[in-house]
Design a protein around this motif. Structure first.
Motif, PDB file in Angstrom:
ATOM      1  N   SER A  58       0.932  -1.176  -0.060  1.00 48.18           N
ATOM      2  CA  SER A  58      -0.114  -0.055   0.040  1.00 48.18           C
ATOM      3  C   SER A  58       0.911   1.284  -0.010  1.00 48.18           C
ATOM      4  CB  SER A  58      -1.110   0.058   1.114  1.00 48.18           C
ATOM      5  OG  SER A  58      -1.840   1.103   1.271  1.00 48.18           O
ATOM      6  N   HIS A  59       1.688   1.327   0.760  1.00 50.36           N
ATOM      7  CA  HIS A  59       2.803   2.548   1.076  1.00 50.36           C
ATOM      8  C   HIS A  59       3.749   2.531  -0.292  1.00 50.36           C
ATOM      9  CE1 HIS A  59       1.688   2.666   5.254  1.00 50.36           C
ATOM     10  NE2 HIS A  59       1.691   3.925   5.041  1.00 50.36           N
ATOM     11  N   ALA A  60       3.792   1.185  -0.678  1.00 50.25           N
ATOM     12  CA  ALA A  60       5.106   1.310  -1.906  1.00 50.25           C
ATOM     13  C   ALA A  60       4.169   1.410  -3.161  1.00 50.25           C
ATOM     14  CB  ALA A  60       5.377  -0.266  -2.204  1.00 50.25           C
ATOM     15  N   LEU A  61       2.956   1.445  -3.297  1.00 50.07           N
ATOM     16  CA  LEU A  61       2.388   2.018  -4.768  1.00 50.07           C
ATOM     17  C   LEU A  61       2.807   3.310  -5.257  1.00 50.07           C
ATOM     18  CD1 LEU A  61      -0.014   1.568  -6.782  1.00 50.07           C
ATOM     19  CD2 LEU A  61      -1.311   2.818  -5.282  1.00 50.07           C
ATOM     20  N   LYS A  62       2.865   4.358  -4.462  1.00 51.18           N
ATOM     21  CA  LYS A  62       3.243   5.401  -5.187  1.00 51.18           C
ATOM     22  C   LYS A  62       4.792   5.693  -5.177  1.00 51.18           C
ATOM     23  CE  LYS A  62      -0.782   8.358  -3.670  1.00 51.18           C
ATOM     24  NZ  LYS A  62      -1.128   9.694  -3.004  1.00 51.18           N
ATOM     25  N   THR A  63       5.435   4.544  -4.793  1.00 49.73           N
ATOM     26  CA  THR A  63       6.857   4.728  -5.153  1.00 49.73           C
ATOM     27  C   THR A  63       7.168   4.003  -6.404  1.00 49.73           C
ATOM     28  OG1 THR A  63       6.991   4.299  -2.874  1.00 49.73           O
ATOM     29  CG2 THR A  63       9.307   4.570  -4.154  1.00 49.73           C
ATOM     30  N   GLY A  64       6.098   3.349  -6.955  1.00 46.47           N
ATOM     31  CA  GLY A  64       6.420   2.965  -8.376  1.00 46.47           C
ATOM     32  C   GLY A  64       5.903   1.156  -8.360  1.00 46.47           C
ATOM     33  N   TYR A  65       5.629   0.614  -7.196  1.00 46.15           N
ATOM     34  CA  TYR A  65       5.365  -0.868  -7.189  1.00 46.15           C
ATOM     35  C   TYR A  65       4.076  -1.176  -7.977  1.00 46.15           C
ATOM     36  CZ  TYR A  65       4.883  -5.185  -4.797  1.00 46.15           C
ATOM     37  OH  TYR A  65       5.029  -6.706  -4.583  1.00 46.15           O
ATOM     38  N   ASP A  66       4.381  -2.246  -8.671  1.00 41.41           N
ATOM     39  CA  ASP A  66       3.154  -2.986  -9.475  1.00 41.41           C
ATOM     40  C   ASP A  66       2.443  -3.800  -8.700  1.00 41.41           C
ATOM     41  OD1 ASP A  66       1.741  -4.325 -11.245  1.00 41.41           O
ATOM     42  OD2 ASP A  66       3.243  -4.021 -12.922  1.00 41.41           O
ATOM     43  N   LEU A  67       1.202  -3.521  -8.389  1.00 42.62           N
ATOM     44  CA  LEU A  67       0.497  -4.280  -7.525  1.00 42.62           C
ATOM     45  C   LEU A  67      -0.086  -5.402  -8.105  1.00 42.62           C
ATOM     46  CD1 LEU A  67      -1.729  -1.355  -5.619  1.00 42.62           C
ATOM     47  CD2 LEU A  67       0.111  -2.855  -4.873  1.00 42.62           C
ATOM     48  N   ALA A  68      -0.526  -5.258  -9.729  1.00 44.34           N
ATOM     49  CA  ALA A  68      -1.244  -6.591 -10.303  1.00 44.34           C
ATOM     50  C   ALA A  68      -0.015  -7.564 -10.296  1.00 44.34           C
ATOM     51  CB  ALA A  68      -1.247  -5.847 -11.723  1.00 44.34           C
ATOM     52  N   ARG A  69       1.015  -7.333 -10.611  1.00 44.75           N
ATOM     53  CA  ARG A  69       2.250  -8.244 -10.839  1.00 44.75           C
ATOM     54  C   ARG A  69       2.953  -8.567  -9.323  1.00 44.75           C
ATOM     55  NH1 ARG A  69       2.494  -5.749 -15.443  1.00 44.75           N
ATOM     56  NH2 ARG A  69       2.545  -7.160 -17.210  1.00 44.75           N
ATOM     57  N   SER A 109      -5.364   2.623  -7.924  1.00 44.27           N
ATOM     58  CA  SER A 109      -6.046   1.635  -7.062  1.00 44.27           C
ATOM     59  C   SER A 109      -4.913   0.906  -6.104  1.00 44.27           C
ATOM     60  CB  SER A 109      -6.717   0.562  -7.685  1.00 44.27           C
ATOM     61  OG  SER A 109      -7.570   1.170  -8.772  1.00 44.27           O
ATOM     62  N   HIS A 110      -5.249   1.026  -4.711  1.00 48.07           N
ATOM     63  CA  HIS A 110      -4.639   0.045  -3.884  1.00 48.07           C
ATOM     64  C   HIS A 110      -5.097  -1.392  -3.837  1.00 48.07           C
ATOM     65  CE1 HIS A 110      -2.243   3.046  -1.387  1.00 48.07           C
ATOM     66  NE2 HIS A 110      -3.165   3.836  -1.792  1.00 48.07           N
ATOM     67  N   ARG A 111      -4.611  -2.258  -3.161  1.00 48.43           N
ATOM     68  CA  ARG A 111      -4.956  -3.674  -3.099  1.00 48.43           C
ATOM     69  C   ARG A 111      -4.973  -4.079  -1.714  1.00 48.43           C
ATOM     70  NH1 ARG A 111      -3.019  -8.448  -7.121  1.00 48.43           N
ATOM     71  NH2 ARG A 111      -4.861  -9.733  -7.186  1.00 48.43           N
ATOM     72  N   ALA A 112      -6.132  -4.506  -1.362  1.00 46.82           N
ATOM     73  CA  ALA A 112      -6.655  -5.191  -0.145  1.00 46.82           C
ATOM     74  C   ALA A 112      -5.943  -6.298   0.341  1.00 46.82           C
ATOM     75  CB  ALA A 112      -8.055  -5.032   0.207  1.00 46.82           C
ATOM     76  N   PRO A 113      -5.657  -6.546   1.618  1.00 39.37           N
ATOM     77  CA  PRO A 113      -5.082  -7.532   1.878  1.00 39.37           C
ATOM     78  C   PRO A 113      -5.818  -9.204   1.376  1.00 39.37           C
ATOM     79  CG  PRO A 113      -5.262  -6.350   3.828  1.00 39.37           C
ATOM     80  CD  PRO A 113      -5.899  -5.782   2.652  1.00 39.37           C
ATOM     81  N   ASP A 114      -7.124  -9.166   1.201  1.00 40.31           N
ATOM     82  CA  ASP A 114      -7.882 -10.096   0.523  1.00 40.31           C
ATOM     83  C   ASP A 114      -7.757 -10.260  -1.085  1.00 40.31           C
ATOM     84  OD1 ASP A 114      -9.568  -8.070  -0.286  1.00 40.31           O
ATOM     85  OD2 ASP A 114     -11.185  -8.826   1.009  1.00 40.31           O
ATOM     86  N   GLY A 115      -7.195  -9.382  -1.552  1.00 39.67           N
ATOM     87  CA  GLY A 115      -7.002  -9.350  -2.981  1.00 39.67           C
ATOM     88  C   GLY A 115      -8.129  -8.505  -3.902  1.00 39.67           C
ATOM     89  N   SER A 116      -9.069  -7.734  -3.340  1.00 41.98           N
ATOM     90  CA  SER A 116      -9.830  -6.988  -3.876  1.00 41.98           C
ATOM     91  C   SER A 116      -9.026  -5.757  -4.107  1.00 41.98           C
ATOM     92  CB  SER A 116     -11.027  -6.723  -3.056  1.00 41.98           C
ATOM     93  OG  SER A 116     -10.822  -6.226  -1.770  1.00 41.98           O
ATOM     94  N   TRP A 117      -9.744  -4.711  -4.790  1.00 43.96           N
ATOM     95  CA  TRP A 117      -8.897  -3.305  -5.093  1.00 43.96           C
ATOM     96  C   TRP A 117      -9.696  -2.173  -4.328  1.00 43.96           C
ATOM     97  CZ3 TRP A 117      -4.515  -3.421  -7.866  1.00 43.96           C
ATOM     98  CH2 TRP A 117      -4.198  -4.480  -8.441  1.00 43.96           C
ATOM     99  N   LEU A 118      -9.007  -1.198  -4.060  1.00 43.46           N
ATOM    100  CA  LEU A 118      -9.376  -0.078  -3.249  1.00 43.46           C
ATOM    101  C   LEU A 118      -8.947   1.182  -4.105  1.00 43.46           C
ATOM    102  CD1 LEU A 118      -8.159  -0.988   0.348  1.00 43.46           C
ATOM    103  CD2 LEU A 118     -10.421  -1.538  -0.767  1.00 43.46           C
ATOM    104  N   PRO A 119      -9.893   1.546  -5.026  1.00 45.81           N
ATOM    105  CA  PRO A 119      -9.593   2.398  -5.916  1.00 45.81           C
ATOM    106  C   PRO A 119      -9.878   3.836  -5.249  1.00 45.81           C
ATOM    107  CG  PRO A 119     -11.560   1.705  -6.786  1.00 45.81           C
ATOM    108  CD  PRO A 119     -11.224   0.825  -5.432  1.00 45.81           C
ATOM    109  N   GLY A 120      -9.327   4.904  -5.618  1.00 44.17           N
ATOM    110  CA  GLY A 120      -9.657   6.405  -4.935  1.00 44.17           C
ATOM    111  C   GLY A 120      -8.777   7.346  -5.454  1.00 44.17           C
ATOM    112  N   GLY A 121      -8.680   8.441  -4.842  1.00 39.97           N
ATOM    113  CA  GLY A 121      -8.386   9.717  -5.227  1.00 39.97           C
ATOM    114  C   GLY A 121      -8.237  10.678  -3.848  1.00 39.97           C
TER     115      GLY A 121
END
Length: 475
Positions: A154-165, A261-273
């Protein structure tokens, strides 16, 4: 018993919650920073000092927690050495100095990746593997454990981490001149990553050996605290600024990069802004004022004849990207009460535009809407926002992100079943607000006026403005 810790902009909060969501202990300690123009920094060691004060206060009359998790501001970053000791100030989420790096990285200036590139350019390091890109939560978790730990996705997303892969995009980062050694290992939120060490136990009052669970950003933490974890549900966190997050079965695709979109611990997605409007505009316009008194006075001035775009600082991120956007008033308030009413209403109008933008993207958004954040304490403002949006709103009894981290700690320690089950037990509803149809009709004209003005200034794209006007004409 579960502990949640929230590293905010102005304070660190800690709570100890039971399995049924009862708050058994809480503590807080203030934070200050350095703001000069577009610069916004905080001292990383101040985060630790405040955390120690908050946790000791929370545990003064509460039993020891079985596990804890930490959330922090999204996009805040610093450089640290191999041991996790800070080498630079913490560059906050709304620091605006990394504009050139953002253009190179193809990411918004508010994201951590351009900020990290700026820090590397300003302070050096990175080539010999002795420097690590570190998020705000990583810094305090390192101090809690006594050794560097993996960061969460979650914190790594905005540092470029690929949540899908679920991996760092190494080739892309290498093209930016960023070697692998700069980046921490990453795990999903809710993963057990370590335990509290003896040195930290003495400073914080948290017993040594207490499990540490990988956390999430503050916006995601508030989503957990809202209890809105079913697909199609959304949570609006309104404090200094506004964050809107929801739950979808797949990531929301936004070519403009406004919604992510962030990724939830259960694999669902948490989009927002995250928008730049919010309660900070009230504080700026009325320093030291009594909000309850102005709320009462504003009731007689609604609907306000003045239309406000209550931006807290220069630059907007959601529902459009406009680095040079500034707040404005259309019209001259006749009194402080009308000015206050216009600012309250303006936040609701932007919130409505955010939801219209999500609808344009095809996001699932018809489920339950909750309000959390400091503004949810104002029943008047919450009702006004429900009227502007024209939909029911659910207000949880406790809405702070620290409770969301207590929920995540319970899930991550294996004592709560699924994340949704943990939230279902630990989140309690305070009340439901129903929109008043005649008042919802009041706000159609000021909403369209704001949309037209944002488009006229070149900030709001034409297709977004057109969609908003269509939705206003056919609610």
């Amino acid at each position: 018993m579960w502990m949640g810790i929230d590293l905010g902009t102005q304070s660190v909060r800690a709570v100890v919650a039971g399995d049924r969501g009862e708050i058994l202990g809480s503590g807080a300690a203030p934070l200050t920073g350095r703001r000069e123009g577009v610069r916004h920094e905080q001292r990383p060691l101040d985060w630790w000092t405040a955390l120690c004060a908050a946790t000791r206060q929370a545990l003064r009359d509460a039993p020891a927690p079985r596990a804890l998790a930490v959330c922090a501001t999204s996009g805040t970053v610093l450089l640290a050495d191999r041991t996790g000791s800070p080498l630079t100030p913490g560059v906050m989420y709304d620091d605006g100095r990394a504009v050139a790096e953002a253009a190179v990285a193809g990411a918004p200036p508010s994201w951590a990746l351009p900020k990290a590139m700026w820090l590397l350019r300003e302070h050096g390091g990175g080539a010999d593997g002795g420097v690590r890109i570190t998020h705000q939560a990583d810094l305090v978790l390192t101090r809690l454990a006594g050794t560097p730990l993996p960061t969460d996705s979650s914190h790594a997303l905005k540092t470029g981490y690929d949540l899908a892969r679920e991996e760092w995009p190494r080739r892309r980062l290498a093209r930016l001149g960023l070697p692998d050694a700069l980046f921490p290992d990453v795990v999903r939120p809710g993963t057990r990553i370590g335990e509290v060490g003896r040195a930290a136990a003495g400073e914080t009052g948290i017993p040594a050996g207490t499990p540490l669970v990988a956390g999430m950003t503050d916006g995601c933490a508030a989503q957990l605290a809202s209890g809105s974890l079913a697909v199609g549900s959304w949570n609006a966190v309104l404090g200094t600024t506004l964050v809107l997050k929801g739950v979808t079965s797949s990531p929301v695709e936004d070519p403009a990069g406004v919604v992510y979109s962030h990724r939830a611990p259960d694999g669902s997605w948490l989009p927002g802004g995250a928008s730049g409007v919010g309660g900070g505009a009230l504080t700026a316009a009325f320093p030291g004022a009594d909000p309850a008194r102005l709320d009462a006075a504003a009731r007689d001035c609604e609907p306000a004849r003045v239309v406000a775009y209550p931006l807290v600082a220069t630059g907007e991120r959601f529902p459009f990207v406009a680095p040079r956007a500034t707040g404005f008033l259309l019209g001259e308030p006749a009194s402080d009460a009308e000015h206050w009413a216009a600012l309250l209403t303006g936040v609701g109008l932007v919130e409505r535009l955010c939801l219209d933008y999500l609808d344009l993207l095809g996001a699932q958004a018809s489920g339950r809407l909750t309000f959390t954040g400091g503004a949810a304490r104002s029943d008047h403002w919450s009702q006004l926002r429900a009227d502007v949006l024209g939909r029911p709103v659910y207000i949880p009894r406790s809405s702070e992100p620290a409770l969301g981290m207590a929920v995540l700690a319970a899930y991550g320690a294996g004592g709560a079943g699924s994340l949704r089950e943990a939230a279902g037990r630990m989140v309690r509803l305070r009340h439901v607000l129903r929109p008043r149809p005649e008042r919802t009709a009041w706000y159609t004209e000021p909403y369209v006026t704001l949309v037209d003005e944002l488009e006229r200034r070149g900030w709001l794209p034409g297709r977004v403005a057109a969609h908003a006007r269509t939705r206003a004409a056919h609610p």
